[in-house]
Design a protein around this motif. Structure first.
Motif, PDB file in Angstrom:
ATOM      1  N   ASN A 245     -29.890  25.568 -17.979  1.00  0.00           N
ATOM      2  CA  ASN A 245     -29.455  24.557 -18.934  1.00  0.00           C
ATOM      3  C   ASN A 245     -28.749  25.255 -20.097  1.00  0.00           C
ATOM      4  OD1 ASN A 245     -29.098  22.332 -20.513  1.00  0.00           O
ATOM      5  ND2 ASN A 245     -31.268  21.932 -20.884  1.00  0.00           N
ATOM      6  N   LEU A 246     -27.471  24.989 -20.252  1.00  0.00           N
ATOM      7  CA  LEU A 246     -26.669  25.654 -21.283  1.00  0.00           C
ATOM      8  C   LEU A 246     -26.362  24.709 -22.455  1.00  0.00           C
ATOM      9  CD1 LEU A 246     -24.061  27.469 -18.994  1.00  0.00           C
ATOM     10  CD2 LEU A 246     -26.296  28.297 -19.752  1.00  0.00           C
ATOM     11  N   GLY A 247     -26.232  25.288 -23.616  1.00  0.00           N
ATOM     12  CA  GLY A 247     -25.923  24.508 -24.813  1.00  0.00           C
ATOM     13  C   GLY A 247     -24.439  24.336 -25.018  1.00  0.00           C
ATOM     14  N   VAL A 248     -23.727  23.954 -23.964  1.00  0.00           N
ATOM     15  CA  VAL A 248     -22.279  23.768 -24.046  1.00  0.00           C
ATOM     16  C   VAL A 248     -21.931  22.290 -23.879  1.00  0.00           C
ATOM     17  CG1 VAL A 248     -21.786  26.073 -23.165  1.00  0.00           C
ATOM     18  CG2 VAL A 248     -21.953  24.152 -21.564  1.00  0.00           C
ATOM     19  N   ASP A 249     -20.737  21.932 -24.280  1.00  0.00           N
ATOM     20  CA  ASP A 249     -20.219  20.587 -24.076  1.00  0.00           C
ATOM     21  C   ASP A 249     -19.093  20.665 -23.055  1.00  0.00           C
ATOM     22  OD1 ASP A 249     -19.172  18.071 -24.111  1.00  0.00           O
ATOM     23  OD2 ASP A 249     -18.916  17.941 -26.277  1.00  0.00           O
ATOM     24  N   PRO A 250     -19.388  20.374 -21.782  1.00  0.00           N
ATOM     25  CA  PRO A 250     -18.384  20.520 -20.717  1.00  0.00           C
ATOM     26  C   PRO A 250     -17.143  19.655 -20.912  1.00  0.00           C
ATOM     27  CG  PRO A 250     -20.592  20.254 -19.820  1.00  0.00           C
ATOM     28  CD  PRO A 250     -20.680  19.911 -21.273  1.00  0.00           C
ATOM     29  N   ARG A 251     -17.228  18.671 -21.818  1.00  0.00           N
ATOM     30  CA  ARG A 251     -16.059  17.822 -22.068  1.00  0.00           C
ATOM     31  C   ARG A 251     -14.967  18.579 -22.819  1.00  0.00           C
ATOM     32  NH1 ARG A 251     -19.127  13.060 -25.066  1.00  0.00           N
ATOM     33  NH2 ARG A 251     -19.987  14.944 -26.024  1.00  0.00           N
TER      34      ARG A 251
ATOM     35  N   GLN B  23     -15.289  25.080 -23.431  1.00  0.00           N
ATOM     36  CA  GLN B  23     -16.709  25.252 -23.145  1.00  0.00           C
ATOM     37  C   GLN B  23     -17.044  24.937 -21.688  1.00  0.00           C
ATOM     38  OE1 GLN B  23     -19.580  23.717 -26.018  1.00  0.00           O
ATOM     39  NE2 GLN B  23     -18.058  23.804 -27.656  1.00  0.00           N
ATOM     40  N   MET B  24     -16.016  24.807 -20.851  1.00  0.00           N
ATOM     41  CA  MET B  24     -16.234  24.575 -19.427  1.00  0.00           C
ATOM     42  C   MET B  24     -16.534  25.899 -18.743  1.00  0.00           C
ATOM     43  SD  MET B  24     -16.527  23.135 -16.562  1.00  0.00           S
ATOM     44  CE  MET B  24     -16.304  21.419 -16.957  1.00  0.00           C
TER      45      MET B  24
ATOM     46  N   GLN C 217     -16.547  31.772 -26.911  1.00  0.00           N
ATOM     47  CA  GLN C 217     -16.483  32.292 -28.275  1.00  0.00           C
ATOM     48  C   GLN C 217     -16.588  31.165 -29.303  1.00  0.00           C
ATOM     49  OE1 GLN C 217     -12.888  34.626 -28.587  1.00  0.00           O
ATOM     50  NE2 GLN C 217     -13.794  36.395 -27.554  1.00  0.00           N
ATOM     51  N   ALA C 218     -16.139  29.980 -28.922  1.00  0.00           N
ATOM     52  CA  ALA C 218     -16.143  28.858 -29.858  1.00  0.00           C
ATOM     53  C   ALA C 218     -17.500  28.160 -29.959  1.00  0.00           C
ATOM     54  CB  ALA C 218     -15.093  27.836 -29.437  1.00  0.00           C
ATOM     55  N   LEU C 219     -18.444  28.559 -29.127  1.00  0.00           N
ATOM     56  CA  LEU C 219     -19.739  27.874 -29.103  1.00  0.00           C
ATOM     57  C   LEU C 219     -20.552  28.136 -30.363  1.00  0.00           C
ATOM     58  CD1 LEU C 219     -21.813  26.202 -27.458  1.00  0.00           C
ATOM     59  CD2 LEU C 219     -22.717  28.385 -26.630  1.00  0.00           C
ATOM     60  N   LYS C 220     -21.085  27.057 -30.930  1.00  0.00           N
ATOM     61  CA  LYS C 220     -21.987  27.155 -32.065  1.00  0.00           C
ATOM     62  C   LYS C 220     -23.394  26.776 -31.592  1.00  0.00           C
ATOM     63  CE  LYS C 220     -18.478  27.921 -34.830  1.00  0.00           C
ATOM     64  NZ  LYS C 220     -18.232  29.262 -35.416  1.00  0.00           N
TER      65      LYS C 220
END
Length: 235
Positions: A47-53, A57-58, A202-205
């Motif tokens: 489970n990753l803390g990314v937003d696939p939209r 972050q895909m 890199q853009a993930l917060k």
């Protein structure tokens, strides 16, 4: 509410739901709680803390599992005649071009991976809406569109898989079979997790790796010690 079977009760008594397990211990436990008569697949769910939209972050990548998946992978190579022998010698199950494109248009998709050369992509584009939903569309990013056909076939047959995050932020991947040793399962999981970590946007917060679980085809999931993976302290 249905009653638990004898095996389900035995399994429930072995898993501590409040515990996060070290990887090798989890793999050993996984083998203990597998009661199927067939050789169940072992699955890793992260489970990753990314937003696939968001395009940046895909998460999508490939990994060569040290011990393979334990599954026989059926490979179709779509190429021009000059590459056919290379594909066959490397172990491809099906090799051709126009005849297989027509079969696919008619509904045939009994393969696990399709590999092709760049020059035939325009023809394959015509069947993209059939292959895409089934996860069969060749893609340069996963190494399935290449001039090195023989090498690509060998890598897939040896255990190279592609993965991507779903719309809920989870990556699901088969990482072996119950018949594997705990050490073999653990090594495959390490390879998978390492590949996912390298793809951190890199853009993930915020938190990237939120949770990971392993299970078999019909077993409950066992929660893994995430901190050990992300800090390099996993044993």
């Amino acid at each position: 509410m249905s009653k638990l079977t004898k095996n389900q009760k035995a399994i429930a008594g072995k898993i501590d739901r409040s515990k996060v397990y070290p990887l090798l211990e989890a793999c050993e436990l996984l083998k203990e709680i597998s009661y199927t008569k067939f050789d169940s697949s072992v699955e890793l769910h992260t489970n990753l803390g990314v937003d696939p939209r968001k395009a940046n972050q895909m998460i999508r990548g490939v990994v060569s599992l040290p011990h393979g998946t334990g599954k026989v992978t059926r490979v179709l190579v779509l190429c021009t005649p000059d590459k056919e022998n290379e594909a066959k010698e490397a172990g491809a199950d099906y090799v051709g071009l126009d005849d297989y494109i027509e079969k696919i248009k008619a509904g045939w998709t009994d393969v696990d991976v399709i590999i092709c050369t760049p020059s035939v992509m325009p023809k394959i584009g015509a069947i993209g809406r059939i292959l895409g939903p089934r996860g069969l569309m060749p893609n340069p990013k996963t190494g399935t569109v290449t001039m090195e056909i023989g090498q690509a076939v060998k890598e897939v047959k040896a255990g190279k898989i592609d993965f991507k995050v779903d719309k809920t932020g989870i990556i699901h991947a088969a990482v072996g079979k119950v018949s594997f040793t705990p050490e073999q399962i653990a090594e495959n999981v390490r390879a998978m997790v390492s590949s996912i970590l390298k793809l951190k946007p890199q853009a993930l917060k915020g938190t990237y790796f939120k949770a990971a679980y392993i299970c078999t085809t019909m077993s409950p999931a066992i929660k893994l010690d995430i901190k050990a993976f992300t800090t390099g302290a996993e044993k």
